[in-house]
Design an enzyme around this catalytic site. Structure first.
Site, PDB file in Angstrom:
ATOM      1  N   TYR A 154      38.067  40.657  38.164  1.00 48.39           N
ATOM      2  CA  TYR A 154      36.945  40.599  39.869  1.00 48.39           C
ATOM      3  C   TYR A 154      35.430  40.614  39.126  1.00 48.39           C
ATOM      4  O   TYR A 154      34.774  40.309  39.228  1.00 48.39           O
ATOM      5  CB  TYR A 154      37.578  41.970  40.557  1.00 48.39           C
ATOM      6  CG  TYR A 154      36.662  41.896  41.682  1.00 48.39           C
ATOM      7  CD1 TYR A 154      36.813  41.408  43.335  1.00 48.39           C
ATOM      8  CD2 TYR A 154      35.250  42.748  41.402  1.00 48.39           C
ATOM      9  CE1 TYR A 154      36.108  41.380  43.983  1.00 48.39           C
ATOM     10  CE2 TYR A 154      34.470  42.957  42.216  1.00 48.39           C
ATOM     11  CZ  TYR A 154      35.046  42.322  43.826  1.00 48.39           C
ATOM     12  OH  TYR A 154      34.046  42.611  44.932  1.00 48.39           O
ATOM     13  N   LYS A 158      32.622  38.075  39.578  1.00 49.66           N
ATOM     14  CA  LYS A 158      31.338  38.551  40.379  1.00 49.66           C
ATOM     15  C   LYS A 158      30.184  38.149  39.290  1.00 49.66           C
ATOM     16  O   LYS A 158      29.056  37.942  39.537  1.00 49.66           O
ATOM     17  CB  LYS A 158      31.044  39.456  40.327  1.00 49.66           C
ATOM     18  CG  LYS A 158      32.525  39.792  41.780  1.00 49.66           C
ATOM     19  CD  LYS A 158      32.237  39.227  42.718  1.00 49.66           C
ATOM     20  CE  LYS A 158      32.972  39.206  44.647  1.00 49.66           C
ATOM     21  NZ  LYS A 158      32.267  38.955  45.460  1.00 49.66           N
TER      22      LYS A 158
END
Length: 291
Positions: A154, A158
């Site tokens: 993640y 991002k």
């Protein structure tokens, strides 16, 4: 509806709008009079969100990592609503757990949805945004600024979308297209609620400074993002203090390291760290669609 909104009667695309932040954004944008196109791979859920909006909206089923399917969805949007004036790349998934035992197929899927899917979304609608001198909003995260343990896929994705958005902005600004980045902290969605079921993820958030551990109502976050779309913001921070994290981002990795050196041994002694699998209903739905 806001009669004076610049979004009134403009076509706006939102990806990942079947639930959570995407659905809340759809409502906030519809209240401004936008013509909404909702894209995602959960057709029934998307149709339910579209039906609940205060104005007619288009729900189009497509996996944003499937370039051909996304292209067909874009054609449908153009035919039914006209070329988009704004696109919100909101779709995203997450999983947690130690990298050493991660299922790398699932790890790659997080990067594929969050980073590659966002880039494909931008690429698919870029000609429309050039035509309308439109706006592309990339939903990023505090994880774009300061990475955390147990969320490697993640955080990598991002950080990647932040860099991608900066690069795209520099390429298209002279054509009148604006690109914004939304930096979000914890938002009250089923993804975050699911993460809190895992002791290590819950405790890592609890060890953050008080302002950083707070979970924010999804409707309030969506309203901030809708205003950012209206005003074509280069960056939007929710909560606003996240802007300070940009200024001090070089200090964040040593701070995270210091806290984790204290917290992780205790947590690992209490319960072995295991992969969480996809977090939230959206993550589980994506896992089923991907396989």
């Amino acid at each position: 509806m806001a009669a004076d909104s610049p979004l009134r009667n403009r076509t706006v695309v939102v990806t990942g709008a079947a639930r959570g932040l995407g659905a809340a954004q759809a409502h906030a944008l519809a209240r401004r009079g936008a013509r909404l196109a909702l894209i995602g791979h959960e057709g029934t859920a998307l149709q339910a969100v579209a039906a609940a909006l205060p104005a007619p909206a288009l729900a189009v089923e497509a996996d944003i990592t499937d370039e051909e399917a996304l292209g067909r969805a874009a054609d449908t949007v153009r035919e039914r609503l006209g070329p988009p004036s704004a696109v919100v790349a909101n779709a995203g998934i997450a999983e947690g757990g130690p990298f050493a035992t991660a299922d790398m197929a699932s790890w790659r899927r997080v990067v594929d949805v969050n980073l590659v899917g966002s880039a494909l979304t931008a690429r698919t609608f870029l000609a429309d945004l050039l035509r309308t001198e439109g706006y592309f909003l990339q939903v990023a995260s505090l994880a774009s600024i300061g990475a955390a343990p147990m969320m490697s896929a993640y955080c990598a994705s991002k950080a990647g979308v932040e860099a991608f958005a900066h690069s795209l902005r520099a390429e298209v600004a002279h054509h009148g297209v604006a690109v914004g980045i939304a930096y979000l902290n914890w938002t009250d969605t089923d993804m975050i609620r699911d993460a809190d079921r895992y002791v290590v993820l819950r405790e890592l958030r609890a060890n953050m400074p008080p302002p950083a551990r707070r979970v924010h109502p999804v409707e309030a976050v969506a309203e901030r993002l809708a205003r950012a779309v209206e005003r074509r913001r280069t960056a939007v921070y929710v909560p606003a203090w996240l802007r300070l994290a940009q200024v001090t981002r070089a200090a964040l990795p040593p701070l995270v390291l210091r806290r984790c050196r204290r917290a992780l041994p205790r947590l690992e002694a209490e319960e072995p760290f295991r992969p969480t699998g996809p977090l939230g209903a959206g993550g589980r739905a994506d896992s089923g669609a991907a396989h």
